[in-house]
Scaffold this motif. Structure first.
Motif, PDB file in Angstrom:
ATOM      1  N   GLY A  28       0.783  -1.226   0.000  1.00 35.27           N
ATOM      2  CA  GLY A  28       0.000   0.000   0.000  1.00 35.27           C
ATOM      3  C   GLY A  28       0.814   1.275   0.000  1.00 35.27           C
ATOM      4  N   HIS A  29       2.041   1.220   0.543  1.00 34.80           N
ATOM      5  CA  HIS A  29       2.859   2.429   0.612  1.00 34.80           C
ATOM      6  C   HIS A  29       3.897   2.528  -0.509  1.00 34.80           C
ATOM      7  CE1 HIS A  29       0.852   2.797   4.444  1.00 34.80           C
ATOM      8  NE2 HIS A  29       1.272   4.028   4.517  1.00 34.80           N
ATOM      9  N   GLY A  72       3.677   3.908  -3.321  1.00 34.06           N
ATOM     10  CA  GLY A  72       3.685   5.268  -3.849  1.00 34.06           C
ATOM     11  C   GLY A  72       4.560   6.193  -3.029  1.00 34.06           C
ATOM     12  N   GLN A  73       4.500   6.052  -1.680  1.00 35.54           N
ATOM     13  CA  GLN A  73       5.309   6.909  -0.795  1.00 35.54           C
ATOM     14  C   GLN A  73       6.796   6.644  -1.007  1.00 35.54           C
ATOM     15  OE1 GLN A  73       2.092   6.433   0.263  1.00 35.54           O
ATOM     16  NE2 GLN A  73       2.139   8.637   0.033  1.00 35.54           N
ATOM     17  N   MET A  99      -0.252   3.556  -9.776  1.00 34.03           N
ATOM     18  CA  MET A  99      -0.793   2.797  -8.662  1.00 34.03           C
ATOM     19  C   MET A  99      -1.573   3.708  -7.735  1.00 34.03           C
ATOM     20  SD  MET A  99       1.748   0.448  -6.508  1.00 34.03           S
ATOM     21  CE  MET A  99       2.574  -0.648  -7.624  1.00 34.03           C
ATOM     22  N   GLU A 100      -2.634   3.197  -7.138  1.00 32.53           N
ATOM     23  CA  GLU A 100      -3.371   3.958  -6.125  1.00 32.53           C
ATOM     24  C   GLU A 100      -3.655   3.077  -4.918  1.00 32.53           C
ATOM     25  OE1 GLU A 100      -6.088   7.322  -7.615  1.00 32.53           O
ATOM     26  OE2 GLU A 100      -6.363   5.709  -9.057  1.00 32.53           O
ATOM     27  N   ALA A 101      -3.654   3.691  -3.742  1.00 32.81           N
ATOM     28  CA  ALA A 101      -3.872   2.946  -2.503  1.00 32.81           C
ATOM     29  C   ALA A 101      -5.340   3.048  -2.099  1.00 32.81           C
ATOM     30  CB  ALA A 101      -2.989   3.513  -1.402  1.00 32.81           C
ATOM     31  N   ASN A 103      -7.273   5.883  -0.021  1.00 35.47           N
ATOM     32  CA  ASN A 103      -7.514   5.727   1.394  1.00 35.47           C
ATOM     33  C   ASN A 103      -6.315   5.054   2.045  1.00 35.47           C
ATOM     34  OD1 ASN A 103      -8.656   5.153   3.853  1.00 35.47           O
ATOM     35  ND2 ASN A 103     -10.483   4.202   3.031  1.00 35.47           N
ATOM     36  N   TYR A 104      -5.820   5.636   3.116  1.00 35.72           N
ATOM     37  CA  TYR A 104      -4.719   5.012   3.858  1.00 35.72           C
ATOM     38  C   TYR A 104      -5.147   4.600   5.267  1.00 35.72           C
ATOM     39  CZ  TYR A 104      -1.293   6.161   0.277  1.00 35.72           C
ATOM     40  OH  TYR A 104      -0.580   6.231  -0.903  1.00 35.72           O
TER      41      TYR A 104
END
Lengths: 415, 107
Positions: A238-239, A241-242, A253-255, A302-303
């Protein structure tokens, strides 16, 4: 490392279990490693394990901001299958499934792999045709699946209702060798084996920056100081992208959040995994007796690792239709995880704009089943600098070239 | 449950009444663009952990598309505003800065 065995249990029983070792060490980070892997989930630890086992690279650190296996590895519904339509997906998921079969022996750690069979219900004529097509594709790919009729579905799962209020069960794509495994044990087993090879698993250590020089990564900044590396491997789901942003590139990519829930434990009533994609719900029974239920994704970025109740309602409604027996069950707990969704809903195992930095992510809602195959392919990419046959099709250049791995089963949810 | 106020009809709409439409303010690329531009338009996303500008449709209401500024970590909604703008309006930016002084701004 002392081996786990029946004799070990007997030996320890005789001395009040005083002799068990820690399963893995808790080292302080060294100044430099040959390979630093960010993310000690299943995929990161599997990457480390196969780097050591297949390529003899053991000067490796696996860095984790929380605790190992505490992200999606510990939050999924533990389903293992490889009945994919496209050749690259079938190849990597089947590799993973076959590695699961021998994982307990390989790691000397019981991951409780249970090949109890997975059924994906066909509830419309289109789904019947789609799954028949997948069964034929699987036959060509060497993945053992078959399309079965409703009577066989009922025989394999007596608690199912074939004549639901909305959609009848017209058949199912059945993979007898699919099943479930204990998800935490997969992370723990890999961690123990990696630690035994001399790798450092560093928990509670958040990466805050990626340092690079002339297009090459030189190290990472962490909450425990700077750690230098020869190669960097980003495996953070999920991270992703960070981490990519820290390294200076952007991902397709999107979370988003995906959730699951389990019921109170009941006596054994279902020894197969069932996925019903039309009404949208999937369910299996854990060894503890809980019904393990996969929910839907939130549709927005959404995180927050939690879900929303209207998705629970949708999922439970679908499952009560399919399994009327569960209508009085109480739900025990519900949770969410952050999944990284790519444009074509297939993963990315790729080189990056930084020469010695590699990324494995985008497994979306279906990463657990892929852990050993993903680690195997990623280790090869990291060790050789070029992807092997399993990873070749999963490069992120495919989004520029329009060479998508478009999975019909990858509905974005029940993947 | 996320609740967004539709800037067109003024209804405070539940998430179940709305459809998410992904990142807002993407610059459309057409037939003359390069492969990289098209890839970036179709698949490249900011995906921030924090302030996010996004499109929503009031599907089970007035049916209009609108924009929202929202935090992806806390689900806090800063503002909703008209979709007829290529960049976030000043008052939206100010509303975010009031609550997130460290925010680096819209780029």
């Amino acid at each position: 490392m002392k081996r786990y065995s029946a004799f070990a249990i007997a030996r320890e029983a005789a001395r009040y279990h005083q002799g068990w070792e820690r399963a893995w060490a808790a080292p302080t980070p060294k100044a430099h490693y040959d390979v630093v892997i960010v993310g000690a989930g299943g995929h990161g630890l599997a990457t480390a394990y196969y780097l050591g086992k297949n390529f003899g690279i053991t000067n490796v650190a696996v860095i984790e901001k929380g605790w190992l296996g505490g992200g999606n590895t510990g939050r999924n519904t533990t389903i293992i299958r490889s009945n994919y339509l496209q050749d690259p997906s079938a190849a990597i998921y089947e590799k993973a499934r076959s590695l699961y079969e021998t994982m307990s022996q390989d790691l000397n750690y019981n991951v409780m792999f249970s090949p109890r069979g997975v059924m994906m219900l066909a509830q419309t004529e289109h789904e019947v045709r789609g799954y028949q097509r997948t069964a034929f594709a699987n036959a060509l790919q060497g993945v053992e699946t078959k399309f079965i009729g409703p009577e066989k579905v009922k025989e394999l799962c007596p608690i199912i209702s074939l004549d639901g209020p909305r959609y009848p069960v017209l058949g199912a794509l059945y993979q007898a060798r699919g099943g479930t495994a204990r998800h935490d044990a997969v992370a723990w087993g890999y961690a123990r084996a990696c630690s035994d090879m001399g790798m450092d698993i560093i928990q509670q250590c958040e990466v805050t920056g990626v340092r690079s020089e002339a297009g090459q990564v030189t190290g990472v900044e962490t909450s425990k100081g700077h750690i230098g590396c020869g190669k960097l491997s980003i495996v953070v789901a999920g991270h992703s992208g960070q981490l990519a942003e820290m390294a200076g590139f952007r991902l397709p990519m999107e979370a988003i959040a995906l959730q699951a829930l389990v019921s109170e434990p009941i006596k054994p009533c279902m020894d197969v995994v069932i996925m019903a994609n039309t009404v949208h719900g999937y369910m299996s029974q854990s060894d503890k007796g809980e019904m393990v239920i996969g929910g839907g994704t939130d549709g927005f970025n959404n995180y927050t690792q939690r879900g929303s109740f209207h998705h629970v309602e949708e999922t439970v409604r679908a499952l009560v239709e399919t399994f009327p027996i569960i209508s009085r069950l109480k739900m025990l707990r519900q949770w969410g995880g952050i999944v990284d969704m790519t444009g074509d809903r297939s993963p990315i195992i790729t080189k990056t704009p930084l020469g010695n930095c590699f990324l494995n992510g985008g497994w979306g809602t279906g990463g657990f089943k892929a852990i050993p195959g993903s680690g195997w392919a990623m280790a090869e990419l990291v060790a050789k600098g070029e992807p092997g046959p399993l990873a070749a099709a999963f490069g992120m250049d495919r989004f520029v070239e329009g060479r998508f791995i478009d999975e019909s089963v990858a509905a974005g949810v029940a993947h | 449950m996320l609740i967004l106020e539709c800037p067109y009809c003024g209804v405070a709409a539940d998430e179940t009444e709305l459809s998410p439409g992904g990142e807002a303010h993407l610059v459309r690329q057409g037939p003359g663009s390069s492969d990289q531009e098209l890839e970036s338009y179709l698949f490249g996303r900011k995906n921030p952990k924090g302030v996010h500008f996004e499109r929503w449709r009031h599907s089970y209401g007035c049916g209009k598309w609108f924009h929202a500024a929202r935090c992806t970590m806390t689900l806090e909604v800063f503002a909703t505003y008209s979709a007829q703008t290529p960049v976030p309006p000043k008052n939206v930016i100010n509303a975010i800065k009031a609550k997130r002084p460290d925010w680096e701004g819209w780029t």
